[in-house]
Design an enzyme around this catalytic site. Structure first.
Site, mmCIF file in Angstrom:
data_model
loop_
_atom_site.group_PDB
_atom_site.id
_atom_site.type_symbol
_atom_site.label_atom_id
_atom_site.label_comp_id
_atom_site.label_asym_id
_atom_site.label_seq_id
_atom_site.Cartn_x
_atom_site.Cartn_y
_atom_site.Cartn_z
ATOM 1 N N CYS A 92 2.840 -7.324 -7.238
ATOM 2 C CA CYS A 92 2.353 -6.319 -8.575
ATOM 3 C C CYS A 92 3.451 -7.216 -9.714
ATOM 4 O O CYS A 92 2.996 -7.167 -10.950
ATOM 5 C CB CYS A 92 3.434 -5.001 -8.581
ATOM 6 N N HIS A 335 -2.791 0.901 -12.881
ATOM 7 C CA HIS A 335 -2.275 -0.474 -12.446
ATOM 8 C C HIS A 335 -2.689 -1.139 -11.852
ATOM 9 O O HIS A 335 -2.811 -1.454 -10.595
ATOM 10 C CB HIS A 335 -0.991 0.088 -11.078
ATOM 11 N N CYS A 365 8.540 -3.524 -9.781
ATOM 12 C CA CYS A 365 8.862 -3.102 -8.067
ATOM 13 C C CYS A 365 7.321 -4.209 -7.607
ATOM 14 O O CYS A 365 6.065 -3.619 -8.111
ATOM 15 C CB CYS A 365 9.107 -2.095 -7.439
#
Length: 380
Positions: A92, A335, A365
């Site tokens: 990510c 996201h 994260c």
């Protein structure tokens, strides 16, 4: 390395974030990435031939996102064939890492002008596509963590349990995200950073009518008696973003006025099973490296992968809650994995400029139990 060299971000742009199977679903990721490259050129007036490299984050690098989307995006934008490109996967945090690599290249003198960004079309290349074949993680990692599951959702449940976060607390944070994102949209806070697309002009995922009562009807996603569900988790989304990175000296020579200086950065590893807990050690490490305290930072972008992540981060850092994700976050707008780092930085930089905030900090994260953290300083 020349000690006088610094790294500045001249401009940062992003597409509106589209919902899964929403307004961006028909866009090819390479073409969407080309849109933010074209926008950077239009906004800054820089000649594409002056760009030494294009560094793009992308997580699921297969299918439409295979064959080095960073390089293909530059070609799709019509940039000279001499401009190279590379694609980066740090889960990510891929496009946040792209920014760190771009800064390192500029500081070292390997490059003078770099574009850092990212793209992810989760509609076209679904979450988990890369794990559909073969043996992800490998036999030795699986043996080392034989009794554990590598599940971000389960990790979010572990965090909620560890920090005593109830479902109500997580749902209240979710409603906060939607409320702030809607208010920011209505106030025009994103207008100066968005690339206008024919199919979408604003972030598509915001639910203006979201309440704790409506969220209470959603079924837990990972544990029968758990607190994590679709409504307090980040949305599966499509999007792209890009930033222009150079030195102050080169910016002056090119007639460019930077937004901010890259102040400090780091990346850390943490528990790969909980997987989501690295943003707080990353925050502590980057603040120590920068010689700053938590109260010196005027705005934080901590990715809302799941509600317990920013809530646990608050508990661990003691940051002022009102400075955390002041424009909402991924629970509200989505996201798009490999693009999210660049999207968060774009939001942060423009918010700092609009509100005269000197220091901003971003962290998120990352699968495998990692986190990047970045501090930027607004330039006058």
């Amino acid at each position: 390395m020349e000690s006088s060299r610094d790294a500045v971000i001249v401009d940062a742009v992003r597409t509106p974030i589209g919902k899964r199977n929403g307004a961006l679903a028909e866009w090819h990721p390479v073409d969407l990435a080309a849109e933010v490259l074209t926008a950077l050129v239009a906004r800054t007036g820089i000649e594409p031939a002056a760009v030494d490299d294009v560094m793009f984050g992308c997580v699921n690098q297969l299918g439409d996102q295979s064959t080095n989307v960073g390089r293909m995006a530059a070609l799709a934008a019509g940039w000279p064939e001499a401009v190279p490109g590379v694609t980066i996967d740090r889960a990510c945090g891929s496009s946040q890492q792209a920014l760190h690599f771009a800064v390192a290249s500029v500081l070292s003198g390997l490059a003078d002008v770099v574009v850092a960004g990212g793209v992810e079309m989760m509609t076209r290349v679904p979450l988990g596509s890369a794990r559909a074949t073969g043996m992800p993680y490998g036999p030795r990692v699986r043996a080392r963590y034989a009794r554990e599951a590598f599940s971000q959702g389960e990790g979010a449940e572990m965090l909620a349990e560890r920090y005593g976060l109830s479902r109500t607390a997580c749902d209240e944070f979710s409603v906060r995200s939607h409320t702030l994102a809607a208010a920011a949209t209505d106030a025009g806070a994103f207008a100066g950073q968005l690339v206008a697309l024919p199919s979408l002009s604003a972030d598509e995922g915001i639910r203006r009518t979201s309440t704790v009562d409506t969220l209470a009807n959603l079924k837990p996603a990972f544990r029968e008696d758990g607190v994590i569900h679709a409504g307090n988790s980040s949305q599966i989304s499509d999007g792209a973003a890009a930033m222009l990175v150079t030195t102050s000296e080169r910016a002056r020579a090119l007639g460019l006025r930077p937004l901010a200086r890259f102040h400090s950065g780091t990346v850390v590893g943490d528990d790969p099973v909980v997987m989501l807990s690295a943003p707080w050690p990353a925050t502590h490490k980057v603040l120590a490296r920068a010689g700053l305290g938590i109260d010196d930072i005027g705005a934080f972008e901590i990715n809302e992968a799941f509600a317990p992540v920013p809530l646990a981060w608050l508990a661990e850092t003691g940051a002022k809650p009102e400075r955390l994700n002041p424009l909402g976050g991924a629970i509200a707008v989505g996201h798009p994995l490999g693009a999210s780092g660049a999207i968060l930085m774009t939001r942060l930089l423009h918010h700092m400029r609009d509100n005269r905030i000197r220091y901003g900090l971003q962290s998120m994260c990352e699968a495998g139990g990692m986190a990047n953290a970045t501090i930027v300083e607004l330039l006058p």
